[in-house]
Design an enzyme around this catalytic site. Structure first.
Site, PDB file in Angstrom:
ATOM      1  N   HIS A   1       0.821  -1.219   0.000  1.00 28.55           N
ATOM      2  CA  HIS A   1       0.000   0.000   0.000  1.00 28.55           C
ATOM      3  C   HIS A   1       0.858   1.274   0.000  1.00 28.55           C
ATOM      4  O   HIS A   1       0.415   2.321   0.467  1.00 28.55           O
ATOM      5  CB  HIS A   1      -0.975  -0.006   1.179  1.00 28.55           C
ATOM      6  CG  HIS A   1      -0.315   0.002   2.529  1.00 28.55           C
ATOM      7  ND1 HIS A   1      -0.834  -0.663   3.617  1.00 28.55           N
ATOM      8  CD2 HIS A   1       0.816   0.597   2.979  1.00 28.55           C
ATOM      9  CE1 HIS A   1      -0.050  -0.472   4.667  1.00 28.55           C
ATOM     10  NE2 HIS A   1       0.961   0.299   4.297  1.00 28.55           N
TER      11      HIS A   1
ATOM     12  N   HIS B   1      -2.170   4.729   9.591  1.00 29.88           N
ATOM     13  CA  HIS B   1      -0.804   5.155   9.923  1.00 29.88           C
ATOM     14  C   HIS B   1      -0.849   6.419  10.770  1.00 29.88           C
ATOM     15  O   HIS B   1      -0.303   7.458  10.397  1.00 29.88           O
ATOM     16  CB  HIS B   1       0.001   5.400   8.644  1.00 29.88           C
ATOM     17  CG  HIS B   1       0.158   4.177   7.773  1.00 29.88           C
ATOM     18  ND1 HIS B   1      -0.867   3.664   7.016  1.00 29.88           N
ATOM     19  CD2 HIS B   1       1.225   3.376   7.554  1.00 29.88           C
ATOM     20  CE1 HIS B   1      -0.432   2.591   6.354  1.00 29.88           C
ATOM     21  NE2 HIS B   1       0.827   2.395   6.664  1.00 29.88           N
TER      22      HIS B   1
ATOM     23  N   HIS C   1      10.112  -3.848   4.336  1.00 35.06           N
ATOM     24  CA  HIS C   1      10.546  -2.447   4.332  1.00 35.06           C
ATOM     25  C   HIS C   1      10.713  -1.942   5.757  1.00 35.06           C
ATOM     26  O   HIS C   1      10.041  -2.403   6.677  1.00 35.06           O
ATOM     27  CB  HIS C   1       9.620  -1.524   3.536  1.00 35.06           C
ATOM     28  CG  HIS C   1       8.207  -1.336   4.040  1.00 35.06           C
ATOM     29  ND1 HIS C   1       7.309  -2.371   4.203  1.00 35.06           N
ATOM     30  CD2 HIS C   1       7.521  -0.205   4.374  1.00 35.06           C
ATOM     31  CE1 HIS C   1       6.138  -1.881   4.611  1.00 35.06           C
ATOM     32  NE2 HIS C   1       6.246  -0.567   4.732  1.00 35.06           N
TER      33      HIS C   1
ATOM     34  N   GLU D   1       3.706  -5.394   8.575  1.00 37.56           N
ATOM     35  CA  GLU D   1       2.392  -5.255   7.932  1.00 37.56           C
ATOM     36  C   GLU D   1       1.937  -6.544   7.239  1.00 37.56           C
ATOM     37  O   GLU D   1       0.734  -6.761   7.039  1.00 37.56           O
ATOM     38  CB  GLU D   1       2.427  -4.117   6.893  1.00 37.56           C
ATOM     39  CG  GLU D   1       2.546  -2.741   7.512  1.00 37.56           C
ATOM     40  CD  GLU D   1       2.732  -1.635   6.467  1.00 37.56           C
ATOM     41  OE1 GLU D   1       2.599  -0.464   6.844  1.00 37.56           O
ATOM     42  OE2 GLU D   1       3.022  -1.928   5.288  1.00 37.56           O
TER      43      GLU D   1
END
Ligand code: DHB
Ligand code: FE
Length: 283
Positions: free
Chosen positions: A12, A59, A194, A241
Site C-alpha cells: 500500500h 498510519h 521495508h 504489515e
C-alpha cells in the site's frame, strides 16, 4: 449465498497512489511496477465484487497513538479519504456497507474476536492505495462498497500472526453467513519487506518475501507460527504489515488457486508485491 470471489494481497506504498494521481504510472521508474499489475487488474475488472473487505492499518492518521485498537471495524456507510498532510487524495470517498459490517461485527464478537467499533473513520493510504491497485480509474465512485478492518501493526504489542490467521478464518465464516447473494472480495494489504526509519532504514529481504509469497498459498501455518520479532528482524519494522495478508488468507480458505503474482523492488522504500487468489470452483 454470499461468497468470497477473490482475495488480493497488495502493498500500500503511498507513492504508488501518488504516481497514479499525478499521471506518472508510465514513467521509467513506475512502469515496471504497473506493468506487473496489468493481468491482475484485467481479471479483477471482469470479476467485480459487490463489497470489498479491506484489511489494513491506519498510519496514525485517523487513530492517533492515544487509542490503539488491536483489531477494529468501520461500520459506517461512508468513509472520507484522509488528509495525510497534503490534502486528501483526489479519489472518490468510500461507500461502506453498514448492514454487512454490523453482521460481521456481531459474528466476530460471538466467535471470540472483540472488535473495536469505528462509527466514523477517515481512510488513509493503507486502504485507498490498495483500492487504486485494484481499480486505477474509478471515475465518480469506486466499483464496490467497502468494509474496513483495521489492525495495529504500529505499536507493540501487535497481534500475533497466528491470531491474524484465526481472525481471517472467523471473518470468512462471518462473510459467508451474510444473508443474500453478495459477491465479496477480501484484501490483505501492506508489506512486503521495508523499514522506513532507524539504523536499518531501506532494508529489503527478497528471500523472505519470496518465501512468504509462496507460503501464503502453500503453508500459511508456517507464516502464522512466526513471531512479531521474526517478521521485524526479517522484513523490517514496517514489514510486519505482512501479517495482515494472513487475515485475507484465512478468510478465503484452502481451496484456492493463484490467478496472478508480481514482485517489484523498489517502490519508494518498499518491496512491492501483488498476489491474487480465487476459489477453485467445481466444474
Ligand atoms: C512507505 C511504505 C509504507 O507501507 C507506508 O505506510 C508508508 C511509506 C514507503 O515505502 O515509502
Ligand atoms: Fe504502511
Amino acid at each position: 449465498m454470499t461468497e468470497i470471489i477473490w482475495g488480493l494481497g497488495t502493498s500500500h506504498v503511498p507513492s504508488i497512489g501518488a504516481a497514479m494521481d499525478n499521471e506518472k504510472a508510465q514513467d521509467e521508474y513506475w512502469k515496471p511496477l504497473f506493468d506487473g499489475y496489468a493481468p491482475a487488474r484485467e481479471w479483477m475488472a471482469e470479476n467485480t465484487p459487490d463489497v470489498a473487505v479491506i484489511i489494513y492499518n491506519d498510519h496514525a492518521n485517523a487513530l492517533g497513538l492515544e487509542m490503539i485498537p488491536t483489531f477494529a471495524i468501520g461500520t459506517d456507510d461512508h468513509f472520507n479519504v484522509a488528509d495525510e498532510g497534503y490534502g486528501p487524495r483526489k479519489v472518490p470517498n468510500v461507500r461502506g456497507h453498514a448492514e454487512m459490517s454490523e453482521h460481521i461485527l456481531v459474528q466476530l464478537v460471538n466467535d471470540g474476536f472483540d472488535m473495536t467499533v469505528c462509527q466514523e473513520l477517515d481512510v488513509d493510504h493503507g486502504l485507498t492505495v490498495p483500492l487504486s491497485v485494484y481499480c486505477p480509474e474509478p471515475g465518480e465512485q469506486w466499483p464496490c462498497q467497502v468494509i474496513p478492518i483495521l489492525v495495529n501493526v504500529l505499536q507493540y504489542p501487535q497481534p500475533t500472526a497466528q491470531r491474524c490467521l484465526a481472525l481471517g478464518e472467523a471473518l470468512g465464516r462471518a462473510i459467508r453467513s451474510f444473508p443474500g447473494d453478495l459477491k465479496v472480495a477480501v484484501f490483505g494489504t501492506g508489506g512486503m519487506s521495508h523499514q522506513l526509519s532507524g539504523a536499518r532504514a531501506g532494508l529489503i529481504n527478497e528471500k523472505f518475501d519470496r518465501e512468504f509469497l509462496r507460503d501464503i498459498k502453500e503453508n500459511p501455518e508456517r507464516l502464522a507460527a512466526l513471531t512479531r520479532e521474526d517478521y521485524i528482524r526479517e522484513a523490517g519494522s514496517e514489514g510486519l504489515e505482512m501479517i495482515m495478508w494472513l487475515i485475507m488468507r484465512g478468510a478465503i480458505g484452502d481451496d484456492i488457486e493463484r490467478v496472478h503474482e508480481t514482485y517489484h523492488v523498489p517502490a519508494s522504500n518498499t518491496a512491492a508485491a501483488l498476489t491474487l487468489f480465487a476459489p477453485v470452483t467445481a466444474s
